[in-house]
Design an enzyme around this catalytic site. Structure first.
Site, PDB file in Angstrom:
ATOM      1  N   ASP A  25       0.781  -1.253   0.000  1.00 23.31           N
ATOM      2  CA  ASP A  25       0.000   0.000   0.000  1.00 23.31           C
ATOM      3  C   ASP A  25       0.811   1.302   0.000  1.00 23.31           C
ATOM      4  OD1 ASP A  25      -1.978  -1.862   0.163  1.00 23.31           O
ATOM      5  OD2 ASP A  25      -2.787  -1.217   2.087  1.00 23.31           O
ATOM      6  N   LYS A 130      -6.609  -4.762  -3.256  1.00 22.83           N
ATOM      7  CA  LYS A 130      -7.246  -5.470  -2.144  1.00 22.83           C
ATOM      8  C   LYS A 130      -8.294  -4.577  -1.485  1.00 22.83           C
ATOM      9  CE  LYS A 130      -3.582  -4.403   1.210  1.00 22.83           C
ATOM     10  NZ  LYS A 130      -4.355  -3.530   2.079  1.00 22.83           N
ATOM     11  N   CYS A 163      -2.384  -2.608   7.691  1.00 20.33           N
ATOM     12  CA  CYS A 163      -2.329  -3.533   6.549  1.00 20.33           C
ATOM     13  C   CYS A 163      -1.086  -4.415   6.555  1.00 20.33           C
ATOM     14  CB  CYS A 163      -2.439  -2.750   5.248  1.00 20.33           C
ATOM     15  SG  CYS A 163      -4.079  -2.043   5.058  1.00 20.33           S
TER      16      CYS A 163
HETATM   17  C1  C5J Z   1      -3.226   0.488   5.513  1.00 16.45           C
HETATM   18  C2  C5J Z   1      -4.989   1.699   6.613  1.00 16.45           C
HETATM   19  N1  C5J Z   1      -2.686   0.322   4.316  1.00 16.45           N
HETATM   20  N2  C5J Z   1      -4.189   2.164   7.565  1.00 16.45           N
HETATM   21  N3  C5J Z   1      -4.503   0.975   5.581  1.00 16.45           N
HETATM   22  O1  C5J Z   1      -2.604   0.252   6.529  1.00 16.45           O
HETATM   23  O2  C5J Z   1      -6.162   1.934   6.656  1.00 16.45           O
END
Ligand code: C5J
Length: 228
Positions: A25, A130, A163
């Site tokens: 991400d 995702k 994540c």
């Molecule tokens: C991730 C989030 N990528 N913090 N998403 O950690 O909502």
């Protein structure tokens, strides 16, 4: 046996085919102002410090022709894969699907959903979209890892306790040997990052290993020498 110096003990490397880099991400939604991270009230700037470190790992994996998988968190434009519980959570000024400065928040294909330019994937590298926090939930990641005979995952990205940790736990339950790169992951909350690093490798590596990027790069070097 080539290994990475790690906590709680050395992380033994498989033969080169078996190892992959997972980048979670690193998208504008989390790293730049005006995205999902900022909409939830976070200071997004502290996440940018890990970009050069991940870039070095990305270059090393590319040089060794080892697979790299990136993920982005995002939803279909009709939000059919976004549970109302997720959309409503946080009561931020902008919700998932609303229009922000980088397009619709956390929607696939929008400018904010793009991986940051510095870490842009090459055309033959895999990017997995995702809808959840974990990269195995409603994705074909496990199928792809099996197809490539991957057993060991070097994990980086954001955010450490959301994540990244969810994905590491999902991978661990599926039998993957996971190493979290300490300076290749970041959180909006330094204390949550620290707690995650400690909890994943506690109890003899209950979820896996942790190591600094420099140790990972040295391990990759020893792997390359061993396979010459
Ligand atoms: C991730 C989030 N990528 N913090 N998403 O950690 O909502």
């Amino acid at each position: 046996m080539p290994a990475i110096t790690a906590h709680p003990y050395d992380y033994e490397l498989p033969t080169a085919t078996g190892l992959a880099l997972l980048i979670i991400d690193m998208q504008r939604d989390f790293l730049e102002p005006g995205g999902f991270g900022a909409a939830l009230g976070n200071d997004v700037h502290r996440l940018q410090a890990i970009v050069p470190t991940i870039k070095k790992l990305q270059a090393a994996f590319r040089a060794l022709h080892l697979p790299i998988f990136q993920t982005v968190e995002g939803h279909q434009p009709d939000l059919s894969d976004c549970p109302p519980s997720k959309r409503d959570r946080g009561k931020g000024t902008l919700k998932i699907g609303d229009c922000g400065p980088m397009g619709r928040i956390l929607v696939l294909g929008e400018p904010g959903n793009r991986i940051i330019d510095e870490l842009a994937p090459l055309p033959d590298e895999t990017v997995i979209s995702k809808p959840g926090k974990g990269a195995f939930y409603q994705t074909n990641l496990e199928f792809l890892l099996k197809t490539h005979n991957i057993s060991h995952l070097i994990i980086t990205g954001v955010t450490t306790e959301v994540c990244v940790q969810t994905t590491m736990r999902e991978a661990n339950d599926r039998g993957y040997e996971c190493l979290l790169v300490e300076d290749g992951t970041e959180s909006y909350f330094p204390e949550f990052k620290q707690a995650t690093l400690e909890m994943v490798c506690a109890q003899g590596g209950i979820v896996g290993w942790c190591a600094r990027a420099q140790a990972v790069l040295a391990g990759l070097n020893s792997l390359q020498l061993a396979e010459r």
